[in-house]
Design an enzyme around this catalytic site. Sequence first.
Site: not given
Ligand code: M6R
Length: 592
Positions: A2, A27, A73, A99-100, A469, A473, A476, A492, A587
Amino acid sequence: MCGIVGFIGHVDAKEILLTGLERLEYRGYDSAGIALFDQDAVHVFKDKGRIANLRSVVDPQVKGTVGMGHTRWATHGKPTQRNAHPHQSSTGRFTLVHNGVIENEIELRETYLSDYAFQSDTDTEVIVALIEKLALTHDLATAIQCLIEKLHGSYALGIIDHEQPDVLYAVKNKSPLLLGKGETFQMMGSDAMAMLHCTDQLIEIHDKEYVRIEKERLTIYDATGQVVNRTPFVAQIDATEIEKGTYAHYMLKEIDEQPVVMRRLIDTYFKAGQIDIDDAILATVEQAKRMYIIAAGTSMHAGWIGKQLLEGTGTPTEVHIASEFVYNTPIITEGALFIFLSQSGETADSRAVLVKMKALGYPCLTLTNVAGSTLSREADHTLLLHAGPEIAVASTKAYTATVAVLAILATRLAGESDFNLAHELAVVATVMESLIADKEMYSQLARTYLTAHHAFYIGRHVDYYTALEAALKLKEISYIQAEGFAAGELKHGTIALIEDQTPVIGIISQAAVHLNTRSNLKEVEARGAKTLTISFKSLSLASDQVIIDDVHPLLAPLITCIPTQLLAYYGALHRQLDIDKPRNLAKSVTVE
Ligand code: M6R
């Protein structure tokens, strides 16, 4: 997650709020709304979906010099118009954005609001109903203090009281909220982005503080009603850096910026060829007997590479998922140092650990991209990533910047050696440039290989972390079910999933294990998999699809991730997905 923006001044707030909300779009959100106070009435406009939808429902005739905007959100209740913020109390006296997450909302409903007719499914409506009830028997300042006492959880609040047309209130606990100061106006916002189009003079609000915001002044109070004096600081963000320019997506722009970021880090952290890190930070890190890296998502993957680098200096280093560590804390060794990795500096899971570890007296260092962010302010020390604002939800340049800063820290800690890191990072920047120049190839590879609803990345040693990673990527932004595996683990269990045409992408950058990974690729090929190999030139075969010029093996993750970022980007592009704002994601993950 949010986003909040609020404005009070002498001009119509409408466009200021809508622009602020657009700046907060990165965000992540699924509905949006604004409230405008025109002295007589508070007008609320809200809708599900994007700000563009909101713009179409806002009445252009309505004007107000006081207002608040919100991107939601969804946590409690679906992303509908009804659940969107702002919410109003039953008499219409109070209008509120939040927000929260309110953890004791059920208890509050039962104890104080059993006869209240709620209009939405949100925990937010509990807050606006409660403030209305408290204000029946208290002046508003006292009502807000009671509210702070009663609410458990995280909240950044903007409040309009219909009986006070020239005031806006802000309240904060755990969720991010800043104040913006102008000569003839004042603002509040979830982060600097929300306010930079009007001011770069910002003021922090601490947990359990509330603020009375008037046109010409801001007054901060602590939870007991005592005035708090706090000096403004200047936001360290260049507003032009948040423009997309000619790029179709922020993600591609940010992938392309990585060589520049590497060079910026060399300029920032090296002086006369020597690593230049603040003495106090260095002393803290040198004293550490064990390091605990705390992070989430992509930042955690950077943390695994950091462990490899830091343990090279002889200091045992652990990596922990922030959301697990805080409520399932392992035994902490004496001489512990906590290192928080967070692009945004606002991740609630990481912050919960920081608060707990600080209370226990452990030193805390944050690596973040956002100067002045919560994790930066609250840690003892900060090392900045200098990646420039990262807007796309999928983290790319902040990931490589985190790995590079960890490499700088580890190299400084290791002391004298023949390893010329500045030179090696410059080589990395050049190789990155050659990789991102070849976009058409990645577009084609994505078309050829990312055809199924699932995919696997495999690697050994640090290539395993890159595989983790790479898979994150891909999933997501392309919504392909992707998994990263230690190549040796396939046999395994996971190999049972390999069938005809299953995409398996192998990453090969480490001489000690390259033959083993190749064997694992052969094993999956024998079972029908369609393999794609990303390898260092010195370890490559002519048949490999992506051959990368070698960089120092310790820095390999900075390079091997680039093809995987581009594969994810084009995989999503070919599926015509919303690359910068993937579904369900935010974000800045500001709730636990
Ligand atoms: O702002 P941060 O690095 O603490 O965020 C952590 C994760 O939410 C962030 O890395 C998330 O996994 C990304 N969207 C991945 O691309």
